[in-house]
Design an enzyme around this catalytic site. Structure first.
Site, PDB file in Angstrom:
ATOM      1  N   GLY A 140       0.813  -1.200   0.000  1.00 44.61           N
ATOM      2  CA  GLY A 140       0.000   0.000   0.000  1.00 44.61           C
ATOM      3  C   GLY A 140       0.854   1.260   0.000  1.00 44.61           C
ATOM      4  O   GLY A 140       1.931   1.304  -0.583  1.00 44.61           O
ATOM      5  N   LEU A 141       0.339   2.301   0.680  1.00 46.04           N
ATOM      6  CA  LEU A 141       1.003   3.612   0.744  1.00 46.04           C
ATOM      7  C   LEU A 141       1.207   4.209  -0.649  1.00 46.04           C
ATOM      8  O   LEU A 141       2.229   4.845  -0.924  1.00 46.04           O
ATOM      9  CB  LEU A 141       2.348   3.516   1.488  1.00 46.04           C
ATOM     10  CG  LEU A 141       2.279   3.098   2.959  1.00 46.04           C
ATOM     11  CD1 LEU A 141       3.685   2.995   3.547  1.00 46.04           C
ATOM     12  CD2 LEU A 141       1.442   4.060   3.764  1.00 46.04           C
ATOM     13  N   CYS A 142       0.245   3.983  -1.529  1.00 41.64           N
ATOM     14  CA  CYS A 142       0.328   4.545  -2.889  1.00 41.64           C
ATOM     15  C   CYS A 142      -0.994   5.212  -3.275  1.00 41.64           C
ATOM     16  O   CYS A 142      -1.480   5.067  -4.401  1.00 41.64           O
ATOM     17  CB  CYS A 142       0.738   3.486  -3.892  1.00 41.64           C
ATOM     18  SG  CYS A 142      -0.186   1.944  -3.828  1.00 41.64           S
ATOM     19  N   GLY A 143      -1.585   5.906  -2.306  1.00 37.16           N
ATOM     20  CA  GLY A 143      -2.804   6.651  -2.594  1.00 37.16           C
ATOM     21  C   GLY A 143      -3.963   5.745  -2.982  1.00 37.16           C
ATOM     22  O   GLY A 143      -4.171   4.683  -2.400  1.00 37.16           O
TER      23      GLY A 143
END
Length: 293
Positions: free
Chosen positions: A89-92
């Site tokens: 994750g951590l990709c908007g």
């Protein structure tokens, strides 16, 4: 109201988070260039493959020698959806956009009375889709241990799809992924793999609309090219996803770093105001005590 110590600890915590998000942005930026080059390098081969298939398909027409992977089995009841997302994750909204696009397609098929089966490529898509369609997911491909996506990874997925089709597990197969446009733009895309989506205009657009004589016959060539084309299209989808993921992560971490900076400024302002108020209060107490004497 939080104490000075609480504010000081919170400022230190946000600064540590800001360092992490800034480092992740730099890592994503470094990976983005290589991923973008790989995705752009795969596009001409993929497009040329489609053009060659279109040219041969026109020559074969409705001939019985055409493989079933190209013509299908004549039914449209069972649909296989191969949903490709990122492993992390951590990709908007990168993963959620693909999953939402696939979810809308599933709902539409179910509303039409179709049978749906799902193969998830990537952990995040699996986590999102299983909340509503856990019973429809028949397999999950885990690529977390793969540091660099290679054709062999896509070929395994392609062979899995072909194996299911030969067993009669589905009638139509559609691939879902995100096409990389720019750092801030990734477009969710659906591509039909089985029956092969051959366009009559593809050959003309690439200059491949010539008349050829085939040796061996066109049907035999298609029998070899179409399975390869499935793996090629999956490989392109995986490369597009990697580039899109890095672009989305770079943007998300840039926004997170900026937001952390704004939060640090607000907390510092609150800390200074509270500290000034405390100092003023202590001065007033000292002056009052001195006047009392």
């Amino acid at each position: 109201m939080p104490s000075l110590k609480d504010l000081k600890n919170r400022i230190a915590s946000v600064k540590a988070t800001q360092k992490i998000t800034k480092a992740m942005k730099m890592v994503a930026a470094a990976k983005l260039r290589r991923a973008q080059e790989a995705a752009e390098a795969a596009r001409p081969y993929s497009q040329r493959m489609s053009a060659v298939l279109s040219n041969i398909a026109q020559a074969v027409g409705a001939d019985d020698s055409a493989p079933r992977l190209m013509t299908g089995n004549g039914r449209d009841q069972t649909h296989l959806l191969v949903v490709c997302t990122a492993e992390r994750g951590l990709c908007g909204g990168f993963n959620s956009q693909i999953a939402r696009f696939a979810r809308d397609h599933v709902r539409k098929l179910l509303a039409d009375g179709k049978t749906v089966k799902i193969i998830c490529v990537g952990k995040k898509g699996f986590d999102i889709l299983r909340r509503e369609f856990a019973s429809l997911i028949i397999d999950r491909v885990d690529l977390r241990e793969v540091k660099k996506i290679g054709f062999e990874n896509a070929d395994l997925i392609g062979k899995k799809i072909i194996g299911l089709f030969e067993k009669g597990e589905f009638d139509v197969c559609t691939l879902f992924y995100s096409e990389f446009k720019s750092v801030i733009s990734q477009v969710p895309t659906a591509l039909q793999l089985v029956p092969a989506a051959v366009s009559t205009d593809a050959a003309a657009e690439t200059g491949a609309a010539a008349i050829y004589e085939y040796e061996p016959d066109a049907g035999e060539i298609l029998s070899d090219l179409i399975p390869r084309n499935i793996s090629v299209q999956v490989f392109r989808a995986l490369l597009e996803n990697v580039a899109g993921e890095m672009g989305a992560k770079m943007s998300a971490m840039d926004n997170a770093t900026r937001n952390a900076g704004e939060m640090i400024n607000k907390l510092t302002l609150s800390y200074n105001r509270q500290r000034q108020a405390q100092i003023t209060k202590e001065l007033i107490e000292i002056i009052s005590g001195a006047e009392a004497l």
